[in-house]
Design a protein around this motif. Structure first.
Motif, mmCIF file in Angstrom:
data_model
loop_
_atom_site.group_PDB
_atom_site.id
_atom_site.type_symbol
_atom_site.label_atom_id
_atom_site.label_comp_id
_atom_site.label_asym_id
_atom_site.label_seq_id
_atom_site.Cartn_x
_atom_site.Cartn_y
_atom_site.Cartn_z
ATOM 1 N N GLY A 10 39.911 39.778 35.042
ATOM 2 C CA GLY A 10 38.861 40.514 36.426
ATOM 3 C C GLY A 10 37.324 40.807 35.905
ATOM 4 N N SER A 12 32.897 39.837 36.024
ATOM 5 C CA SER A 12 32.132 39.271 37.459
ATOM 6 C C SER A 12 31.682 38.052 37.285
ATOM 7 N N SER A 37 44.850 36.818 36.314
ATOM 8 C CA SER A 37 45.536 38.299 36.770
ATOM 9 C C SER A 37 45.149 38.860 37.518
ATOM 10 N N GLY A 39 44.005 41.910 37.524
ATOM 11 C CA GLY A 39 42.831 43.306 37.942
ATOM 12 C C GLY A 39 41.245 41.936 38.279
ATOM 13 N N SER A 40 41.383 40.586 38.536
ATOM 14 C CA SER A 40 40.936 39.944 39.188
ATOM 15 C C SER A 40 40.700 40.077 40.617
ATOM 16 N N ALA A 42 40.296 42.502 42.550
ATOM 17 C CA ALA A 42 39.621 43.414 43.473
ATOM 18 C C ALA A 42 38.173 42.768 43.042
ATOM 19 N N THR A 96 40.691 41.453 28.998
ATOM 20 C CA THR A 96 41.139 40.049 28.224
ATOM 21 C C THR A 96 40.758 39.586 26.775
ATOM 22 N N ASN A 107 49.853 39.290 29.008
ATOM 23 C CA ASN A 107 50.203 39.202 30.447
ATOM 24 C C ASN A 107 50.072 37.974 30.303
ATOM 25 N N GLU A 129 29.532 39.911 30.973
ATOM 26 C CA GLU A 129 29.457 41.619 30.349
ATOM 27 C C GLU A 129 28.280 41.510 30.229
HETATM 28 C C1 LIG Z 1 34.139 44.607 40.926
HETATM 29 C C2 LIG Z 1 34.539 44.574 39.409
HETATM 30 C C3 LIG Z 1 33.711 43.960 38.845
HETATM 31 C C4 LIG Z 1 33.487 44.179 37.261
HETATM 32 N N1 LIG Z 1 33.370 42.836 36.681
HETATM 33 C C5 LIG Z 1 33.327 43.349 35.169
HETATM 34 C C6 LIG Z 1 32.424 42.479 34.003
HETATM 35 O O1 LIG Z 1 32.815 41.464 34.506
HETATM 36 N N2 LIG Z 1 33.305 42.172 32.985
HETATM 37 C C7 LIG Z 1 34.465 42.793 32.737
HETATM 38 O O2 LIG Z 1 34.586 42.719 30.891
HETATM 39 N N3 LIG Z 1 35.117 43.400 33.345
HETATM 40 C C8 LIG Z 1 34.556 43.583 34.418
HETATM 41 N N4 LIG Z 1 34.983 44.627 35.509
HETATM 42 C C9 LIG Z 1 36.793 45.516 34.955
HETATM 43 C C10 LIG Z 1 37.918 44.822 34.813
HETATM 44 O O3 LIG Z 1 37.964 44.188 36.073
HETATM 45 C C11 LIG Z 1 38.462 45.603 34.404
HETATM 46 O O4 LIG Z 1 38.864 45.840 33.166
HETATM 47 C C12 LIG Z 1 40.730 44.867 34.105
HETATM 48 O O5 LIG Z 1 40.950 45.764 33.494
HETATM 49 C C13 LIG Z 1 40.087 44.174 33.670
HETATM 50 O O6 LIG Z 1 41.499 43.393 33.773
HETATM 51 P P1 LIG Z 1 42.225 42.039 33.476
HETATM 52 O O7 LIG Z 1 40.548 41.279 32.329
HETATM 53 O O8 LIG Z 1 43.780 41.166 32.961
HETATM 54 O O9 LIG Z 1 41.744 40.764 34.626
HETATM 55 C C14 LIG Z 1 34.987 44.453 36.789
HETATM 56 C C15 LIG Z 1 35.666 45.161 37.988
HETATM 57 C C16 LIG Z 1 35.538 45.383 39.008
HETATM 58 C C17 LIG Z 1 36.258 46.157 40.187
#
Ligand SMILES: Cc1cc2nc3c(=O)[nH]c(=O)nc-3n(C[C@H](O)[C@H](O)[C@H](O)COP(=O)(O)O)c2cc1C
Length: 208
Positions: A10, A12, A37, A39-40, A42, A96, A107, A129
């Motif tokens: 999740g 960008s 994932s 989180g991706s 959204a 992640t 996960n 990031e």
């Molecule tokens: C629109 C949007 C953009 C995001 N962009 C980033 C990003 O660029 N880098 C990052 O580390 N987290 C970003 N996040 C936060 C992650 O989605 C969040 O920490 C999530 O829990 C990550 O879980 P995952 O790694 O299991 O997908 C963003 C969230 C949203 C809603």
């Protein structure tokens, strides 16, 4: 057939994930699998107005992120005929990244990447990031030392991309290079610069 597993977390960068999956799905030598994932979802909705199905539609095999009993959770799944398997996490969130650096995977995407590392297989983390905290930087160093390729999503301008698609495709090519997958998505050569159209935004080409 080479097993290539793409994990989409999740951060960008969903347009990059879409382009990469599209290119890989068109390669007959690639057996493409995908894990998305939770989180991706959204981020995908915000950046592309899509649901996960449109992303995973490119892959031959799709594994639910909460299925810790699925094939990629086991080292034996990764072995078999064909070239060496590889995992590409595109984009890779800091969440992640942190899970992988600590070894506390929660996960299937994280577990699969952890397995790729322990099996000494290619693991490419396309991190996204900015700016980076000391924690992010330490996690990246930790994973680099463990064998992962850390590849921040930082597009190049030296091929003078005229569109977002061209910029994404150039970066897709660089990811595929890291996985040892042949492509024709462009690479630096001085003669390319000489024949490229002038950039509408810069007066001087930058250096590769
Ligand atoms: C629109 C949007 C953009 C995001 N962009 C980033 C990003 O660029 N880098 C990052 O580390 N987290 C970003 N996040 C936060 C992650 O989605 C969040 O920490 C999530 O829990 C990550 O879980 P995952 O790694 O299991 O997908 C963003 C969230 C949203 C809603």
């Amino acid at each position: 057939m080479r097993k290539i597993l793409v994990g989409v977390s999740g951060a960008s960068g969903m347009p990059l994930a879409l382009r990469l999956l599209g290119h890989l799905s068109a390669m007959p030598e690639v057996e493409l699998s995908c894990i998305v994932s939770e989180g991706s979802a959204a981020v995908l909705a915000a950046e592309c107005g899509m649901g996960p199905g449109e992303l995973t539609g490119h892959a031959r095999h799709v594994y639910p992120a909460d299925d810790l009993g699925a094939g990629p959770a086991s080292g034996s799944w990764w072995r078999g005929e064909g070239g060496p398997a590889a995992m590409l996490v595109v984009p890779c969130s800091m969440g992640t990244l942190g899970a992988l650096a600590s070894g506390a995977t929660r996960n299937l995407l994280q577990r699969a990447a952890d397995v790729a590392l322990k099996e000494s297989l290619r693991l490419v983390l396309v991190t996204r990031e900015s700016p980076l905290s000391a924690i992010h930087l330490r996690n990246m160093l930790c994973l680099r030392e463990a064998g992962a390729v850390i590849m921040p999503f930082s597009p190049g301008f030296y091929l003078r991309p005229q569109s977002l698609t061209a910029m994404l495709d150039h970066f897709c090519g660089r990811i595929l290079d890291q996985a040892g997958i042949a492509h024709n998505l462009g690479r630096w050569a001085p003669e390319n610069a000489a024949s490229a159209p002038p950039s509408p935004h810069t007066s001087q080409g930058d250096q590769p």
